[in-house]
Design a protein around this motif. Sequence first.
Motif, PDB file in Angstrom:
ATOM      1  N   ASP A 110      -8.962 -44.323  50.859  1.00 41.83           N
ATOM      2  CA  ASP A 110      -8.704 -44.922  49.263  1.00 41.83           C
ATOM      3  C   ASP A 110      -8.536 -43.859  48.349  1.00 41.83           C
ATOM      4  O   ASP A 110      -8.368 -43.944  47.387  1.00 41.83           O
ATOM      5  CB  ASP A 110     -10.256 -45.614  48.896  1.00 41.83           C
ATOM      6  N   LYS A 111      -9.700 -42.357  48.205  1.00 37.46           N
ATOM      7  CA  LYS A 111      -9.287 -41.250  47.433  1.00 37.46           C
ATOM      8  C   LYS A 111      -8.570 -40.897  48.035  1.00 37.46           C
ATOM      9  O   LYS A 111      -8.074 -40.324  47.105  1.00 37.46           O
ATOM     10  CB  LYS A 111     -11.197 -40.317  48.330  1.00 37.46           C
ATOM     11  N   ALA A 112      -7.390 -40.320  48.688  1.00 36.17           N
ATOM     12  CA  ALA A 112      -6.461 -39.993  49.384  1.00 36.17           C
ATOM     13  C   ALA A 112      -5.555 -40.816  48.318  1.00 36.17           C
ATOM     14  O   ALA A 112      -4.523 -40.174  47.756  1.00 36.17           O
ATOM     15  CB  ALA A 112      -6.514 -39.971  50.651  1.00 36.17           C
ATOM     16  N   LEU A 113      -5.627 -42.143  48.340  1.00 37.20           N
ATOM     17  CA  LEU A 113      -4.484 -42.956  48.086  1.00 37.20           C
ATOM     18  C   LEU A 113      -5.212 -42.784  46.464  1.00 37.20           C
ATOM     19  O   LEU A 113      -3.868 -42.929  45.317  1.00 37.20           O
ATOM     20  CB  LEU A 113      -4.642 -44.671  48.890  1.00 37.20           C
ATOM     21  N   ALA A 114      -5.881 -42.811  45.655  1.00 39.92           N
ATOM     22  CA  ALA A 114      -6.133 -42.788  44.285  1.00 39.92           C
ATOM     23  C   ALA A 114      -5.393 -41.640  43.812  1.00 39.92           C
ATOM     24  O   ALA A 114      -4.731 -40.827  42.659  1.00 39.92           O
ATOM     25  CB  ALA A 114      -7.873 -43.158  44.049  1.00 39.92           C
ATOM     26  N   LEU A 115      -5.798 -40.136  44.442  1.00 40.20           N
ATOM     27  CA  LEU A 115      -5.173 -38.724  43.954  1.00 40.20           C
ATOM     28  C   LEU A 115      -3.947 -39.294  43.946  1.00 40.20           C
ATOM     29  O   LEU A 115      -3.032 -38.655  42.979  1.00 40.20           O
ATOM     30  CB  LEU A 115      -5.820 -37.745  45.495  1.00 40.20           C
ATOM     31  N   ALA A 116      -3.299 -39.861  44.928  1.00 38.90           N
ATOM     32  CA  ALA A 116      -1.628 -40.208  45.023  1.00 38.90           C
ATOM     33  C   ALA A 116      -1.090 -40.258  43.880  1.00 38.90           C
ATOM     34  O   ALA A 116      -0.407 -40.421  43.224  1.00 38.90           O
ATOM     35  CB  ALA A 116      -1.592 -40.895  46.557  1.00 38.90           C
ATOM     36  N   LYS A 117      -1.712 -42.157  43.583  1.00 41.24           N
ATOM     37  CA  LYS A 117      -1.559 -41.995  42.360  1.00 41.24           C
ATOM     38  C   LYS A 117      -1.650 -41.650  40.909  1.00 41.24           C
ATOM     39  O   LYS A 117      -1.042 -41.498  39.935  1.00 41.24           O
ATOM     40  CB  LYS A 117      -2.579 -44.018  42.482  1.00 41.24           C
ATOM     41  N   ALA A 118      -2.933 -40.676  40.941  1.00 42.86           N
ATOM     42  CA  ALA A 118      -3.456 -40.261  39.927  1.00 42.86           C
ATOM     43  C   ALA A 118      -2.018 -38.526  39.962  1.00 42.86           C
ATOM     44  O   ALA A 118      -1.054 -38.556  38.864  1.00 42.86           O
ATOM     45  CB  ALA A 118      -4.353 -39.618  39.999  1.00 42.86           C
ATOM     46  N   ALA A 119      -1.755 -38.477  40.642  1.00 48.87           N
ATOM     47  CA  ALA A 119      -0.119 -37.243  41.387  1.00 48.87           C
ATOM     48  C   ALA A 119       0.766 -37.928  39.967  1.00 48.87           C
ATOM     49  O   ALA A 119       1.509 -37.768  39.701  1.00 48.87           O
ATOM     50  CB  ALA A 119       0.047 -35.934  42.174  1.00 48.87           C
ATOM     51  N   ALA A 120       0.905 -39.020  41.225  1.00 44.17           N
ATOM     52  CA  ALA A 120       2.420 -40.279  40.946  1.00 44.17           C
ATOM     53  C   ALA A 120       2.837 -39.963  38.936  1.00 44.17           C
ATOM     54  O   ALA A 120       3.482 -40.285  38.622  1.00 44.17           O
ATOM     55  CB  ALA A 120       2.513 -41.140  41.503  1.00 44.17           C
ATOM     56  N   ALA A 121       1.243 -40.815  38.426  1.00 42.92           N
ATOM     57  CA  ALA A 121       1.668 -41.471  37.495  1.00 42.92           C
ATOM     58  C   ALA A 121       1.068 -40.232  36.417  1.00 42.92           C
ATOM     59  O   ALA A 121       1.083 -39.862  35.034  1.00 42.92           O
ATOM     60  CB  ALA A 121       0.789 -42.013  36.973  1.00 42.92           C
ATOM     61  N   GLN A 122       1.168 -38.828  37.262  1.00 37.30           N
ATOM     62  CA  GLN A 122      -0.095 -37.868  35.643  1.00 37.30           C
ATOM     63  C   GLN A 122      -0.651 -37.665  35.545  1.00 37.30           C
ATOM     64  O   GLN A 122      -0.852 -37.521  34.083  1.00 37.30           O
ATOM     65  CB  GLN A 122       1.780 -37.685  35.093  1.00 37.30           C
ATOM     66  N   ASP A 123      -2.155 -38.395  35.943  1.00 33.87           N
ATOM     67  CA  ASP A 123      -3.055 -38.567  35.473  1.00 33.87           C
ATOM     68  C   ASP A 123      -4.031 -37.599  35.580  1.00 33.87           C
ATOM     69  O   ASP A 123      -4.209 -37.528  36.405  1.00 33.87           O
ATOM     70  CB  ASP A 123      -4.044 -40.587  35.987  1.00 33.87           C
ATOM     71  N   SER A 124      -3.780 -36.574  34.626  1.00 32.26           N
ATOM     72  CA  SER A 124      -4.614 -35.969  34.817  1.00 32.26           C
ATOM     73  C   SER A 124      -6.205 -35.741  35.146  1.00 32.26           C
ATOM     74  O   SER A 124      -7.694 -35.409  35.538  1.00 32.26           O
ATOM     75  CB  SER A 124      -4.837 -34.736  33.517  1.00 32.26           C
ATOM     76  N   TYR A 125      -6.993 -36.755  34.535  1.00 34.38           N
ATOM     77  CA  TYR A 125      -8.459 -37.263  34.154  1.00 34.38           C
ATOM     78  C   TYR A 125      -9.027 -37.889  35.458  1.00 34.38           C
ATOM     79  O   TYR A 125      -9.794 -37.435  35.897  1.00 34.38           O
ATOM     80  CB  TYR A 125      -8.143 -38.398  32.660  1.00 34.38           C
ATOM     81  N   ALA A 126      -7.760 -38.799  35.816  1.00 38.79           N
ATOM     82  CA  ALA A 126      -8.652 -39.995  36.839  1.00 38.79           C
ATOM     83  C   ALA A 126      -8.277 -38.888  38.297  1.00 38.79           C
ATOM     84  O   ALA A 126      -9.113 -38.420  38.531  1.00 38.79           O
ATOM     85  CB  ALA A 126      -7.275 -40.437  37.223  1.00 38.79           C
TER      86      ALA A 126
END
Length: 371
Positions: free
Chosen positions: A228-244
């Motif tokens: 789940d964390k790997a998926l969340a990190l991929a989502k954050a990277a794709a969205a350029q969500d630095s905070y997440a």
Amino acid sequence: MMLDRMEGNAELKTSVQQMLATRRLTHSVLLVGEAGLGTGFAARCIAADYLSPAGGAAAEALLRGECCRAVAKAGKRDSGTVETGIVREAISVSGMGSGGKYLGGQVTAMRSEIFNTSLSAEGRAVLLYHVERMNEESANALLKVMEEPPEGVLFLLTADSLAGVLPTIRSRCISFAVAPVSPADCARYCTAQGVGSKDAALYSELFDGHIGTVLDAARDEARRAQVDKALALAKAAAAQDSYAAAVLLAAYEKDKVGAAALLADFRAVAAAGLRGSPRAPVQGDAAGDLHREMLHTQHTPCGLTADSECIGQNIIQRFAVGQLLLQCRSLGLQLGIRHRLILAFQSQHLFGEGVDLFQFPIREAAKEFFS
């Protein structure tokens, strides 16, 4: 036959079953396949069919791994012994040393056991998992018994890759490749094993038909959380969500093992996107770049390895202090060794000029190689 419970791999199953039926199976079989493909399960199936052709309670117990086990203590050559299991005709050997390396005492204990004990009517089976982790001492001990094996003994070896197995051992075995099944077949199989249909479909696509990996992720809460964390990190990277991304990665500041595991799953997510899976947060060129760079890191000895034994002079000399080890331009990810033995994971795009998301010291024993 128990081997029929193995999903896919029709040619392997047919070949082995024909050899068993005619009692022409060679005394040493090597099963090769990536982690999570079920080489260990396949080995236990073959052992069960060899020792108990009619099936029954003993065969079922062997599939669960309830057999004798060769153990030893690191640094004590004469500490090897064989612990008794439910199925006494089978002995399993898994590396117990640092990084899963074999201990010589384990192999010598196994060898003594099969030479000194009487054989059952159907013989004996020895299961040796991950033989690519054998050192010279344990390999030599194994070769002595493989060259002149006792009558009725079947050796079943597994390895992640054929290249990792010593040629002297490889040449004494008949080798079979264990292949992944399709994500659809994997999901169907795992659902039949009690995994929820949604989880089975998601993990089967992420891990590309690696049944063992899917079952681990579905059944182990800690493993599920890591995916789940790997998926969340991929989502954050794709969205350029630095905070997440920063919040997620902060937890790995001092957890090298966890960071390595996260990056391995991160790579699997990218690979799924590269294959066009709609369940992967990263798609297209970004998925390709991420997968390539994560794969590079996984095979870089100075990268995020769970045990740091591979940080040696021959490797360290290839990298200067401050050497960039990984860079994924599409997602702005960097991994590199910094001054004062710090391994840093940095994001350029997410944080403008580049801010470390987390960093941690490399093994103290490697200091001399940087001086």
